[in-house]
Design an enzyme around this catalytic site. Structure first.
Site, short mmCIF file in Angstrom:
data_model
loop_
_atom_site.label_atom_id
_atom_site.label_comp_id
_atom_site.label_asym_id
_atom_site.label_seq_id
_atom_site.Cartn_x
_atom_site.Cartn_y
_atom_site.Cartn_z
N SER A 125 0.81 -1.21 0.00
CA SER A 125 0.00 0.00 0.00
C SER A 125 0.85 1.27 0.00
CB SER A 125 -0.98 -0.04 1.17
OG SER A 125 -2.09 0.78 0.89
N HIS B 1 -7.63 -5.81 0.10
CA HIS B 1 -6.35 -5.15 0.39
C HIS B 1 -5.54 -6.04 1.33
CE1 HIS B 1 -4.00 -1.55 -0.05
NE2 HIS B 1 -3.96 -1.30 1.25
N ASP C 130 -9.74 -5.24 -4.35
CA ASP C 130 -9.24 -4.22 -3.43
C ASP C 130 -10.08 -2.95 -3.61
OD1 ASP C 130 -7.83 -2.38 -1.92
OD2 ASP C 130 -5.87 -3.08 -2.59
#
Length: 658
Positions: free
Chosen positions: A201, A338, A307
C-alpha cells in the site's frame, strides 16, 4: 582409519558441491571468478548476532522550514559475519509512514527500540528470513514520521525523497549520520548498493515513486496493493471517492511533533487538492505513471482484484505503462481485497520472493526471469499462470447495450442499438453496486442493466476495460458508475468481509530466525469464502461534469447530452459457461463514491454507449460464447445473492483501515 579412507575417496562432484556451499555461505555473487553458478542464498548467518543500528540520512530538503535539511531515520539489521569478512551485501528496504502510528502487517507490528535507542523489532518477516541469507534489511521512517525530521506530503517530493536519499546513501551519493542532530558521519561501505524496495500500500506506493525517479542502484521493487497516482486514489474523473483529502492522511500518520510544526505543509495539501476533483499541479507531482519510462528497476507487482481501498486501476495503469517501456516485470493478481500475499498464499509467496531477490539483488541465475509472468487466482486458492499478461490473443471487443423486455432490463451484445434507443434511471445514493446486481433482471428506477444470454462456453476477460456513455442529466451535476457482473453461482473470497478474503487463525508458522525481541512466527490464515449467485468483478466511476476535460469539471446543462468514458479497474475473470455477463450503469455507488450535489435523473443514449472489454480471443471469442443456447433446466435462481455491499473505508492506504 576408516574415516581417513573415506575422506580420500571424495568424488570430484562432492568437492564441487562442497565448494559451492562454502561460496554460498560467504555470499560470493554469481559470476565471481572461479565460482560455480549459485542458485539460492541459504540461512548461514546468525540473526541473533546481527548488527542492529540506526543512521539518519540527509534528504537535502527542508520540508518543515526549520532552516536545516531534514534527516530521515534508517534502521538497519545486517549480518555481522559479512562485515567482519569485508564482504558487501545487497539491501531489502521498506520505507513506510506506519512504523510508529499504525503498524505493519496483519498483526499491526511496530518498530521497537532498546534503552539506547537501538532497533530491536523490525516489523514483518523480511529481516528474519533474509538477513540469515546474506541480505541487509533497512526500514526507513518517511519524513515527518516516527524518528525522522520533515513533514509528510502524501506521495509528494518529500515522501519520495525520504526513500530515494537512502538509496543514494547506500550507493555513496548522500550523507548519513549517527544521530538525528549532529553525530558522526555514517558510511554504507558494507553494501554493494544493490537495493530492492518492497511494501504494501503506502509503502509500495513509495517504491513505485522512487523507481519512477530512475535512481541508480534500485534494482527491483515489489509493490503490493500500491498506488500509482494519488489523484486516482482520491478521485475517479472528478468523482470524489472519500469525504477527505491528503491533508487528513498526513495528519493521521505524522509524529506528534511533526504535526505541530508542519501546518504550512498541511495547508498546501488543502489548497492544492480541492474537493472539486480538478487535476492540479499537486496531483501531477504525485502521478508516477508518466515517468514509467525512467524506471530502471524490475517490478514484481501484487494486487487484489477486489481491493476497494487501493483499487485495481492503480496496478492496471502502472502495469500497462511499464509494458510500453519494456520494464522487466511479474504480477500476481488475487481474489482478495487489500491483503498481503504473505496472508493469502504464504509458502509460495516467500519462496517466489526469495528467488526474485536472489536473482535481481545477488545475480543468481535461478530462472525466475524466464518463468510465466503472471499468477492469477480464479477461485479461492486456485491459481493459474500465463506466459505474459494480459495473455496473448487478448483483444478489445466493443459490446453494445440494447433495450430488453422491460425498462432498465436490457441486452448486451455486439449488435448496436438502433438510433433513439434509451434507458433512464434516477440516482439513489442509498444503494450500492450489490443492490443493482441483485436486481439486474428486475425493472428498478435506480439502474440500467444490460445482460448477455447464457454463455455457451467460458469467456475470459483479462486487463483493463472502458465504458463510454452518452447521458442526458436532469440537473446540473451527476456521478456515474459502471460495473461488470458475472451472473451465476460461484464460491469466491468474501472480499466485503472485515478480513477482505482471509480469516486469521490462532496457530503460527515461523519464517526465518527469531530473537527474544523479534519473532519470525506469524498467525496463519485461511481463505474466507462466500457462496454467491453473482460476482461483481470490475467497476469504474466518473463525474459527468468532467466530460470535456479530465482536468476540470463543469456544471451541466439539464436536458443536454454529454459523453464520458469510465475507466474500469484491471481484472482477470472467467465467466463460466451457463453464466451471463452483465453491465450495470447507475449513479452513486454507496460507500465507494460520494453523491453529487443534486439527485439527477439520467437518460442513456444506447446507440452512443459502448463497453470496450478485453476478452481472451477478442470479439470472436465473445461471439462464440453468446450463440443461442437453451437455459439449463432445474437450476435454482440465486443471481440475487452476492457478498455484502461495500463497507465504508477510511482513506488510509495500508494502515489500520480494516
Amino acid at each position: 582409519m576408516p574415516m581417513r579412507v573415506r575422506a580420500t575417496r571424495l568424488t570430484y562432484r562432492s568437492l564441487v558441491l562442497a565448494a559451492s556451499a562454502a561460496l554460498l555461505a560467504v555470499g560470493i555473487p554469481a559470476g565471481a571468478q572461479g565460482a560455480p553458478p549459485a542458485r539460492e542464498s541459504r540461512p548461514v548467518y546468525s540473526y541473533d548476532n546481527a548488527i542492529r543500528e540506526s543512521v539518519w540520512v540527509d534528504t537535502r530538503l527542508d520540508g518543515d522550514g526549520d532552516g536545516r535539511t531534514d534527516r530521515v531515520a534508517v534502521d538497519i539489521v545486517r549480518p555481522r559475519e559479512t562485515a567482519r569478512q569485508g564482504r558487501k551485501i545487497p539491501v531489502i528496504m521498506d520505507a513506510s509512514p506506519y512504523y510508529s502510528c499504525c503498524g505493519r502487517g496483519n498483526e499491526s507490528q511496530r518498530k521497537t527500540y532498546d534503552e539506547n535507542g537501538d532497533p530491536v523489532q523490525f516489523p514483518l518477516y523480511y529481516d528474519n528470513y533474509f538477513v540469515p541469507r546474506g541480505y541487509a534489511f533497512v526500514a526507513v521512517d518517511l519524513a515527518g514520521t516516527n524518528r525522522s525530521d520533515g513533514c509528510v506530503d502524501v506521495g509528494g517530493r518529500s515522501d519520495i525523497q525520504s526513500a530515494k536519499a537512502v538509496v543514494d546513501w547506500l550507493n555513496g551519493r548522500a550523507q548519513g549520520w549517527t544521530a538525528r542532530t549532529g553525530g558522526e558521519r555514517a558510511r554504507a561501505d558494507w553494501t554493494t548498493g544493490a537495493t530492492g524496495m518492497i511494501g504494501k500500500s503506502y509503502d509500495g506506493t513509495i517504491a513505485n515513486g522512487v523507481a519512477a525517479t530512475g535512481v541508480r542502484g534500485l534494482k527491483t521493487i515489489v509493490p503490493i496493493g500500491a498506488i500509482s497516482s494519488w489523484y486516482d486514489y482520491y478521485f475517479a474523473k472528478g468523482a470524489p471517492l472519500y469525504d477527505s483529502g491528503p491533508d487528513w492522511l498526513s495528519g493521521y500518520v505524522e509524529s506528534p511533533d511533526a504535526r505541530a510544526r508542519c501546518q504550512a505543509v498541511q495547508q498546501r495539501l488543502v489548497d492544492g487538492a480541492p474537493r472539486s476533483g480538478d487535476l492540479t499541479p499537486l496531483w501531477a507531482e504525485r502521478d508516477y505513471v508518466p515517468d514509467a519510462d525512467k524506471v530502471r528497476a524490475s517490478v514484481f507487482a501484487v494486487h487484489g482484484m477486489q481491493d476497494l481501498n487501493v483499487r485495481a486501476r492503480h496496478v492496471g495503469q502502472w502495469w500497462d505503462a511499464l509494458a510500453e517501456n519494456g520494464v522487466a516485470r511479474k504480477i500476481w493478481l488475487s481474489q482478495t481485497g487489500h491483503v498481503d500475499p504473505f496472508d493469502f498464499r504464504r509458502g509460495e509467496w516467500v519462496s517466489t520472493l526469495h528467488r526474485w531477490f536472489d536473482h535481481y539483488l545477488l545475480g543468481f541465475d535461478n530462472g525466475i526471469d524466464r518463468e510465466p509472468m503472471a499468477d492469477i487466482e480464479h477461485a479461492p486458492d486456485q491459481w493459474s499462470t500465463d506466459r505474459v499478461w494480459p495473455p496473448r490473443g487478448t483483444a478489445t471487443a466493443s459490446l453494445r447495450p440494447g433495450n430488453g423486455s422491460a425498462p432498465g432490463v436490457g441486452t448486451l451484445s455486439l449488435r448496436p442499438a438502433p438510433p433513439g434507443a434509451t434507458e433512464t434511471f434516477t440516482d439513489d445514493p442509498a444503494l450500492d453496486e450489490g443492490d443493482w446486481a441483485a436486481a439486474v433482471d428486475t425493472s428498478t428506477a435506480a439502474k440500467a442493466g444490460f445482460v448477455t444470454r447464457p454463455l455457451a462456453r467460458a469467456l475470459r476477460l483479462s486487463g483493463t476495460g472502458r465504458v463510454t456513455v452518452t447521458a442526458t442529466p436532469s440537473t446540473t451535476s451527476a456521478h456515474l458508475t459502471a460495473v461488470l457482473v458475472d451472473l451465476g453461482p460461484a464460491t469466491i473470497r468474501d472480499y466485503a468481509a472485515s478480513g477482505e478474503g482471509i480469516t486469521t487463525l490462532a496457530a503460527r508458522t515461523c519464517w526465518g530466525a527469531s530473537t527474544a525481541g523479534d519473532s519470525s512466527c506469524f498467525k496463519e490464515t485461511k481463505a474466507d469464502t462466500a457462496d454467491v449467485g453473482h460476482t461483481i468483478f470490475s467497476r469504474g466511476w466518473a463525474d459527468l461534469g468532467n466530460h470535456a476535460s479530465e482536468a476540470e469539471g463543469r456544471p451541466l446543462t439539464p436536458g443536454k447530452p454529454y459523453t464520458i468514458t469510465l475507466d474500469l479497474h484491471a481484472s482477470d475473470h472467467v465467466v463460466p459457461a451457463g453464466h451471463r455477463l452483465a453491465l450495470v450503469v447507475a449513479g452513486t455507488d454507496r460507500n465507494l463514491i460520494d453523491p453529487p450535489a443534486s439527485t439527477p435523473r439520467l437518460t442513456l443514449d444506447l446507440a452512443r454507449t459502448t463497453a470496450d472489454l478485453p476478452f481472451v480471443g477478442g470479439a470472436a471469442a465473445f461471439a462464440r460464447a453468446t450463440v443461442p443456447t437453451a437455459d439449463r433446466p432445474g437450476a435454482r435462481d440465486r443471481s440475487s445473492e452476492g457478498v455484502a455491499g461495500p463497507r465504508p473505508i477510511r482513506p488510509i492506504p495500508g494502515g489500520s483501515s480494516r
